[in-house]
Design an enzyme around this catalytic site. Structure first.
Site, PDB file in Angstrom:
ATOM      1  N   HIS A   1      -5.866   2.573   7.356  1.00  0.00           N
ATOM      2  CA  HIS A   1      -4.530   2.370   7.916  1.00  0.00           C
ATOM      3  C   HIS A   1      -3.436   2.580   6.879  1.00  0.00           C
ATOM      4  CE1 HIS A   1      -5.367  -1.882   6.565  1.00  0.00           C
ATOM      5  NE2 HIS A   1      -4.200  -1.659   6.034  1.00  0.00           N
TER       6      HIS A   1
ATOM      7  N   GLU B   1       0.841  -1.189   0.000  1.00  0.00           N
ATOM      8  CA  GLU B   1       0.000   0.000   0.000  1.00  0.00           C
ATOM      9  C   GLU B   1       0.874   1.235   0.000  1.00  0.00           C
ATOM     10  OE1 GLU B   1      -2.508   0.090   3.423  1.00  0.00           O
ATOM     11  OE2 GLU B   1      -3.556  -1.731   2.836  1.00  0.00           O
TER      12      GLU B   1
END
Lengths: 415, 288
Positions: free
Chosen positions: B249, B210
């Site tokens: 997150h 990510e």
């Protein structure tokens, strides 16, 4: 750009569980950060906060000095380059500068395209100094150590300069509990370019920074610039603190600060309903669970030529009614003309739970945008059958690619 | 085989009697009967929960049951102490599911880990799954089948997606690992790649990254330095997320040594990984 400022009587009843839109950290603006640093003994210019021109003139008059700086209080850096800092000669000019800044929306390199509305300013005495030091304390993720970053090229242009020439910044790793060798730290500062006359004062600022970092559960403390004064002193001209939201439970003293965080109203509602939500400008409403799947769906929509109306991450603890509230935020938004549901059922979020939420949300709303329905994982088959039994405008899709293509096509057709 | 856990792993649950711990522990016990041997809950030592003995401390639990792994589902405020307790007993593997643990608490955990033989997965992790053998965590298992693909990820939901796709593609999984979404965590991508390298069951690896953090950079450094013959497919998400906004997150970019998602992709590709633009491309790249 101008924004409307709502008159707030008393703070809304935000409970401590409410998180900032930026996830698990709380960004403090300059006045809040300086109040904390002042408490740890770091020298600051004299100054005060004002939220209108008359009050601004009053703060300036109390400072009783001709050279003043009026700074927009926002929760992001880069405001100097975006016109958020004005210089003033005397109280009248300071009042006028306050009026000019209040109500403006500042778009800086760190606020995002929507910018941030200026609700108050910080007025302080302008100081003369020769050297602007950049100091920052944060955790280096590579080695999980508190790390001091320093540069002699501090000031308003620092971010840009450091991006172009990363060698301008040097780092010094502390022990995991913040311990360090004072002689080593002094040598580091000398190497950064701090002159002998200022080493002692900068070292004591750093001692205070480390103590503040651990005592407040900070994620980041930055002083830029730290003015190195002709008399050998060091004064923090601007400061930024990012607190660890996950540690707020042991810091009741910061609870009031969380009331000051102004969220997009839809983001606030989402947070209260166990949903991470970021409002965007597009027309495809995304209903997704998990940050990774949410981001992947977002990427695919953009790369298929579509425009997402939001990012959504339904947390696994969200109930059916909470998810319905999140869906409601999207279908009540006049910009949204298609809903893309992409759920991977698992944990406590089974696919059929989300069908129930869609039912509640559509029942309550007069807007009924078509739904592209793509589910996988726990109870996916059952959820598809439930969708067919409900009176909801929907299209089934098998793969993520198929679902995204269908949603983008529907959004273009509806536009 | 697989990595980290197998059918011989003996697991205790710290914080076993809590509501979600009970929910997930029961699922994990049903998934791999015999792999769970006890629980820890201070003050409830001597009682039984889910048919297993409960102990006051991790020390007692390990001494009595011979456990070599712990799943931690203790509330955030106490999770660091639970991890440190397990590290002090030198348990082989800790999987910490708890989210929202203060960052400074994780520095204490990292200090306890240095020089220790314990491996930590997480916190804020969906856990570790070796299909058909052992599950420590909260992940979906309906689509998991024993097979050849190792999966290491920062995201639980995308892991489930890739598990379903590799299963549909007839490949199955050796082990799936969620390293957790927090900035300071236990084992990372590079260490998982090294474990997969030595695992005969694992023929290829999917790495799910990510924006933010430094895990992808560490993985690229490792792949570039090692002679790594197993195919690695990297799926990196958040390519179009506005850079300054933190999403869920998905970590901030502005932290030390953390590149943009394009930079992460470029260095992983240069180190020999293939890049998937969407989950649907992964299986094709694994088998091409």
């Amino acid at each position: 750009m101008w924004c409307t400022i709502r008159q707030s009587g008393k703070p809304s009843t935000v409970n401590r569980d409410v998180r900032t839109a930026k996830g698990d950290q709380m960004f403090l603006q300059e006045a809040e950060a300086k109040k904390i640093l002042g408490g740890f003994g770091i020298a600051l210019p004299r100054g005060g906060v004002a939220d209108n021109g008359i009050a601004g003139g009053g703060v300036a008059a109390m400072l009783a000095t001709e050279k003043l700086v009026v700074k927009a209080l926002i929760r992001a850096g880069g405001r100097g380059l975006a016109g958020g800092i004005k210089f003033a000669d005397g109280a009248v000019q300071a009042g006028a500068a306050t009026d000019a800044l209040i109500g403006q929306t500042l778009v800086t390199a760190q606020t995002g395209p929507k910018g941030e509305c200026v609700r108050s300013v910080y007025i302080e005495e302008a100081l003369h100094f020769d050297t602007a030091l950049f100091l920052s304390l944060l955790i280096d993720q590579r080695n999980a150590r508190p790390t001091l970053m320093a540069s002699i090229a501090g000031g308003m242009d620092f971010e840009e300069n450091a991006r172009k020439a990363p060698q301008l910044v040097q780092k010094y790793a502390l022990e995991r509990d913040g311990a360090h060798n004072p002689a080593e730290l002094a040598a580091f500062l000398a190497n950064v370019g701090v002159e002998e006359a200022h080493i002692a004062s900068v070292c004591s600022v750093i001692e205070a920074l480390v103590k503040a970092f651990f005592d407040t559960d900070a994620r980041l403390i930055e002083i830029n610039p730290l003015a190195l004064m002709p008399d050998g002193g060091a004064v923090a001209i601007d400061a930024k603190i990012v607190l660890d939201d996950n540690a707020l439970f042991r810091h009741p003293e910061f609870e009031a600060l969380s009331h000051n965080v102004h969220l997009d109203p839809s983001e606030l509602i989402a947070q209260r309903n166990e949903i991470n939500f970021v409002k965007m400008e597009g027309d495809i409403g995304l209903v997704t669970n998990g940050a990774g799947l949410g981001l992947a769906t977002y990427d695919m929509v953009v790369e298929h030529g579509g425009a997402p109306a939001n990012f959504m991450d339904i947390r696994t603890t969200a109930t059916s009614f909470q998810i319905a509230r999140g869906i409601g935020l999207l279908i009540e938004d006049p910009a949204v003309n298609v809903l893309l549901v992409n759920i991977h059922g698992g944990g406590m979020t089974a696919c059929d739970l989300v069908v129930g939420s869609l039912g509640f949300a559509y029942q309550r709303s007069t807007r009924k945008p078509p739904i592209v329905f793509r589910v996988a994982g726990h109870n996916a088959d059952w959820a598809r059958r439930m969708m067919d039994d409900k009176d909801l405008p929907h299209h089934h899709a098998g793969s993520m690619t198929e679902a995204v293509a269908m949603a983008v096509k529907l959004s273009k057709g509806a536009a | 085989m697989g990595i980290l856990i197998d059918k011989n792993t003996r697991v205790i649950v710290q914080g076993m009697t809590g509501r979600s711990a009970t929910f997930y522990a029961e699922l994990a016990m049903r998934y791999a009967p015999g792999t769970y041997v006890g629980g820890v809950r201070p003050g409830k030592g001597g009682s039984q929960h889910l048919g297993l003995p409960v102990f006051d401390t991790a020390l007692d639990a390990v001494a009595e049951t011979g456990a070599d792994a712990s799943m931690i589902m203790v509330p955030a405020a106490y999770a660091a102490d639970a991890m440190i307790e397990a590290i002090e007993v030198e348990i082989g593997l800790i999987v910490c599911v708890t989210e929202r643990i203060p960052t400074l608490d994780m520095l204490r955990v990292k200090a306890a880990l240095s020089g220790s033989s314990t491996r930590l997965v997480g916190p804020n992790s969906q856990g570790v799954l070796t299909p058909g053998a052992c599950k420590i965590g909260v992940m979906q298992t309906g689509d998991a089948r024993p097979g050849s693909v190792g999966i290491v990820a920062r995201s639980a939901s995308l892991t489930s997606e890739i598990v379903a796709l590799t299963n549909a593609g007839g490949l199955g999984q050796s082990t799936t690992i969620g390293i957790g979404g927090d900035p300071i965590h236990g084992i990372g991508f590079a260490e998982c790649l090294a474990l997969f390298k030595d695992d005969p069951q694992t023929k290829s690896i999917v790495l799910i990254g990510e924006l933010g953090g430094v895990e992808e950079e560490a993985a690229a450094d490792y792949l570039a330095a090692e002679s790594f013959s197993k195919p690695v497919v990297a799926l990196l998400v958040g390519r179009h997320a506005p850079e300054d906004r933190r999403m869920g997150h998905a970590g901030t970019l502005a932290t030390l040594g953390s590149g943009s998602i394009e930079q992460k992709g470029a260095i992983l590709e240069a180190a020999g990984a293939k890049l998937a633009r969407s989950p649907d491309e992964v299986v094709g790249l694994l088998t091409s």
